[in-house]
Design a protein around this motif. Structure first.
Motif, PDB file in Angstrom:
ATOM      1  N   SER A  14      72.515  47.080 -25.083  1.00 46.07           N
ATOM      2  CA  SER A  14      73.051  45.213 -24.982  1.00 46.07           C
ATOM      3  C   SER A  14      73.057  45.173 -26.046  1.00 46.07           C
ATOM      4  O   SER A  14      72.733  45.148 -27.711  1.00 46.07           O
ATOM      5  CB  SER A  14      71.965  44.339 -24.599  1.00 46.07           C
ATOM      6  N   GLY A  15      75.290  44.061 -26.374  1.00 43.41           N
ATOM      7  CA  GLY A  15      74.751  43.820 -27.717  1.00 43.41           C
ATOM      8  C   GLY A  15      76.031  43.216 -27.216  1.00 43.41           C
ATOM      9  O   GLY A  15      76.957  42.647 -25.631  1.00 43.41           O
ATOM     10  N   TYR A  16      76.460  42.108 -28.527  1.00 46.14           N
ATOM     11  CA  TYR A  16      77.395  41.486 -28.315  1.00 46.14           C
ATOM     12  C   TYR A  16      78.813  41.856 -29.429  1.00 46.14           C
ATOM     13  O   TYR A  16      78.126  42.653 -30.532  1.00 46.14           O
ATOM     14  CB  TYR A  16      77.140  39.759 -29.110  1.00 46.14           C
ATOM     15  N   GLU A  69      86.025  48.989 -20.062  1.00 46.97           N
ATOM     16  CA  GLU A  69      85.499  50.895 -20.045  1.00 46.97           C
ATOM     17  C   GLU A  69      83.730  50.909 -20.527  1.00 46.97           C
ATOM     18  O   GLU A  69      83.104  52.264 -20.374  1.00 46.97           O
ATOM     19  CB  GLU A  69      86.824  51.139 -20.296  1.00 46.97           C
ATOM     20  N   SER A  70      83.908  49.434 -21.604  1.00 52.93           N
ATOM     21  CA  SER A  70      81.851  50.483 -22.341  1.00 52.93           C
ATOM     22  C   SER A  70      80.943  49.709 -21.675  1.00 52.93           C
ATOM     23  O   SER A  70      80.425  49.343 -22.370  1.00 52.93           O
ATOM     24  CB  SER A  70      82.467  50.212 -23.610  1.00 52.93           C
ATOM     25  N   GLY A  71      81.545  48.741 -20.627  1.00 58.23           N
ATOM     26  CA  GLY A  71      80.742  48.077 -19.711  1.00 58.23           C
ATOM     27  C   GLY A  71      80.475  45.927 -20.796  1.00 58.23           C
ATOM     28  O   GLY A  71      79.265  45.455 -19.997  1.00 58.23           O
ATOM     29  N   PHE A  72      81.429  45.953 -20.621  1.00 57.36           N
ATOM     30  CA  PHE A  72      81.197  44.641 -21.864  1.00 57.36           C
ATOM     31  C   PHE A  72      81.649  43.553 -21.451  1.00 57.36           C
ATOM     32  O   PHE A  72      82.742  44.083 -19.988  1.00 57.36           O
ATOM     33  CB  PHE A  72      81.955  44.444 -23.067  1.00 57.36           C
ATOM     34  N   HIS A  73      81.468  42.154 -20.773  1.00 56.49           N
ATOM     35  CA  HIS A  73      82.142  40.997 -20.148  1.00 56.49           C
ATOM     36  C   HIS A  73      82.503  39.791 -21.199  1.00 56.49           C
ATOM     37  O   HIS A  73      81.465  39.430 -21.790  1.00 56.49           O
ATOM     38  CB  HIS A  73      81.353  41.124 -18.671  1.00 56.49           C
ATOM     39  N   MET A  74      83.501  39.432 -21.007  1.00 58.28           N
ATOM     40  CA  MET A  74      83.193  38.218 -21.943  1.00 58.28           C
ATOM     41  C   MET A  74      83.076  37.311 -20.957  1.00 58.28           C
ATOM     42  O   MET A  74      82.564  37.157 -20.038  1.00 58.28           O
ATOM     43  CB  MET A  74      85.254  37.123 -21.575  1.00 58.28           C
ATOM     44  N   THR A  83      72.016  59.050 -28.523  1.00 55.71           N
ATOM     45  CA  THR A  83      73.219  58.948 -28.592  1.00 55.71           C
ATOM     46  C   THR A  83      73.101  57.395 -28.812  1.00 55.71           C
ATOM     47  O   THR A  83      71.826  56.108 -28.790  1.00 55.71           O
ATOM     48  CB  THR A  83      74.234  59.122 -27.780  1.00 55.71           C
ATOM     49  N   PRO A  84      74.498  56.919 -29.645  1.00 57.97           N
ATOM     50  CA  PRO A  84      74.672  55.930 -30.299  1.00 57.97           C
ATOM     51  C   PRO A  84      74.565  53.924 -29.020  1.00 57.97           C
ATOM     52  O   PRO A  84      73.919  53.263 -29.345  1.00 57.97           O
ATOM     53  CB  PRO A  84      75.569  55.489 -31.453  1.00 57.97           C
ATOM     54  N   SER A  85      74.751  54.530 -27.768  1.00 61.20           N
ATOM     55  CA  SER A  85      74.489  53.743 -27.488  1.00 61.20           C
ATOM     56  C   SER A  85      73.749  53.841 -25.661  1.00 61.20           C
ATOM     57  O   SER A  85      74.164  53.142 -24.680  1.00 61.20           O
ATOM     58  CB  SER A  85      76.260  53.698 -25.860  1.00 61.20           C
ATOM     59  N   GLN A  86      72.638  54.584 -25.925  1.00 62.69           N
ATOM     60  CA  GLN A  86      71.421  54.795 -25.092  1.00 62.69           C
ATOM     61  C   GLN A  86      70.047  54.120 -26.046  1.00 62.69           C
ATOM     62  O   GLN A  86      70.456  54.218 -27.399  1.00 62.69           O
ATOM     63  CB  GLN A  86      70.622  55.626 -25.049  1.00 62.69           C
ATOM     64  N   SER A  87      69.553  53.014 -24.923  1.00 62.22           N
ATOM     65  CA  SER A  87      67.772  53.027 -25.345  1.00 62.22           C
ATOM     66  C   SER A  87      67.330  53.721 -24.444  1.00 62.22           C
ATOM     67  O   SER A  87      67.053  54.977 -23.686  1.00 62.22           O
ATOM     68  CB  SER A  87      68.011  51.418 -24.628  1.00 62.22           C
ATOM     69  N   PHE A  92      82.077  38.825 -26.042  1.00 56.33           N
ATOM     70  CA  PHE A  92      82.128  39.834 -24.964  1.00 56.33           C
ATOM     71  C   PHE A  92      80.435  40.260 -25.407  1.00 56.33           C
ATOM     72  O   PHE A  92      80.390  41.177 -26.337  1.00 56.33           O
ATOM     73  CB  PHE A  92      82.647  41.232 -25.064  1.00 56.33           C
ATOM     74  N   CYS A  93      79.863  40.659 -24.274  1.00 52.28           N
ATOM     75  CA  CYS A  93      78.319  41.431 -24.041  1.00 52.28           C
ATOM     76  C   CYS A  93      78.397  41.903 -22.928  1.00 52.28           C
ATOM     77  O   CYS A  93      78.815  41.712 -22.303  1.00 52.28           O
ATOM     78  CB  CYS A  93      77.737  39.508 -23.135  1.00 52.28           C
ATOM     79  N   ARG A  94      77.091  42.676 -23.581  1.00 52.60           N
ATOM     80  CA  ARG A  94      77.132  43.885 -22.327  1.00 52.60           C
ATOM     81  C   ARG A  94      75.439  43.881 -22.734  1.00 52.60           C
ATOM     82  O   ARG A  94      74.426  43.582 -23.558  1.00 52.60           O
ATOM     83  CB  ARG A  94      76.615  45.551 -23.354  1.00 52.60           C
ATOM     84  N   GLU A  95      75.131  43.636 -21.819  1.00 56.20           N
ATOM     85  CA  GLU A  95      73.196  43.411 -21.512  1.00 56.20           C
ATOM     86  C   GLU A  95      72.517  44.888 -20.859  1.00 56.20           C
ATOM     87  O   GLU A  95      73.073  45.442 -20.225  1.00 56.20           O
ATOM     88  CB  GLU A  95      73.622  42.462 -19.609  1.00 56.20           C
TER      89      GLU A  95
END
Length: 325
Positions: free
Chosen positions: A207-209, A286-291, A196-200, A322-325
């Motif tokens: 992860s991404g910005y 909600e998508s797991g990102f933090h500032m 799916t688009p959000s899986q590795s 915003f970043c999601r690691e």
């Protein structure tokens, strides 16, 4: 009865007393101009009338052959108005020009375009959009696919395979129905994972910005004694990888300024359909990102004159990373 038939469809209902029906009909100017201006969902299109009526019995054909101009909705500038998706109408209009369907690569809106074709009553276009796509050029054991369930992400699933395989896995008690690690090509060889688009590869989210920004302005009274008057945020921009932006914001993302951007590429031309920063923050959270960072710049001007005792108008541009690691 002959007089009624000859006057049917005239701009003013064919009223009139004397004179023959045939001479009156031949003297009437055309109901619609040869060049037609359309406002479709805020997007303006200019085309020939013969183009919009090229498919008999379609919605546009009836509008511009069976109705009178004053019966059709218009915008403030007199353009004929259609309350539909203005971005997707470009493909409807292209089809009407030569009756050919040509879509860009990585086109994620196929199902929505099919819905628009149904609305405009173009059965042949509906049939073509619903037909399976032919394999495209590419390396061995690969073929072109479509996004799973109309997904807007960058991972394309082979046609007619992924959904059935994932359903079988779910019935067999597979731990994750959305992660398929052994896809097969038509020749039987493995071609790699289907994600799916959000899986590795390990099933975790990628992860991404993502950077969102807005330009705001507010007025401060003389000597800063009066309360500041904040003006509504006009637009919230979105910068980052296309697939991540679509995953987070979904249908609230406006792609009209960069509609054909491939999912694995980056863009800075998207913006949101709402104007509330908190709503954007909620979706990112909600998508797991933090500032991780924030910056702002601003300018000041004086309203009315250069006298510094006048009201001050501040204009600022602020970005949040915003970043999601």
């Amino acid at each position: 009865m002959a007089l009624a038939d000859s006057t049917r469809g005239l701009p003013n209902g064919g009223g009139g007393g004397g004179g023959s029906g045939s001479s009156s009909s031949s003297a009437e100017p055309p109901l619609f101009p040869d060049i037609v201006e359309l406002n479709v969902g805020g997007q303006v299109y200019v085309t020939r009338r013969c183009t919009v009526v090229s498919v008999p019995d379609s919605l546009l054909w009836r509008m511009f052959t069976q109705q009178q101009p004053q019966e059709l909705a218009r915008d403030s500038k007199g353009r004929f108005f259609l309350d539909r998706d203005g971005f997707l109408f470009r493909y409807i209009l292209d089809y009407l020009r030569d009756l050919q369907l040509v879509l860009p690569d990585y086109f994620p809106e196929r199902s929505r375009l099919q819905r628009e074709a149904e609305y405009f009553e173009l059965p042949e276009l509906v049939r073509r959009l619903g037909a399976p796509q032919q394999p495209g050029p590419g390396p061995p054991h690969s073929r072109r696919g479509v996004p799973k369930d109309g997904s807007l992400g960058d991972e394309l699933l082979p046609l007619g395979y992924a959904e059935s395989e994932q359903q079988e896995g779910a019935l067999a008690g597979a731990p994750s129905p959305t992660l398929e690690l052994a896809s097969r090509s038509p020749s039987g060889g493995a071609v790699g994972p289907l994600l799916t688009p959000s899986q590795s590869l390990d099933g975790s989210r990628r992860s991404g910005y993502i950077t969102i920004g807005y330009r705001g302005s507010y007025t401060i009274g003389r000597d800063a004694q009066a309360d500041a008057k904040f003006r509504r945020v006009a637009r919230i921009t979105v910068c980052g990888k296309t697939s991540l932006a679509k995953e987070v914001f979904g249908d609230t993302l406006n792609e009209s300024r960069d509609p054909d951007r491939p999912p694995e590429r980056y863009t800075s031309r998207y913006y949101l359909k709402f104007n509330f920063l908190e709503q954007a923050f909620d979706k990112l959270s909600e998508s797991g990102f933090h500032m991780v960072a924030c910056s702002s710049t601003g300018t000041c001007a004086f309203a009315g004159s250069t006298d510094q005792s006048e009201d001050k108008i501040w204009t600022s541009y602020t970005e949040y990373v915003f970043c999601r690691e």
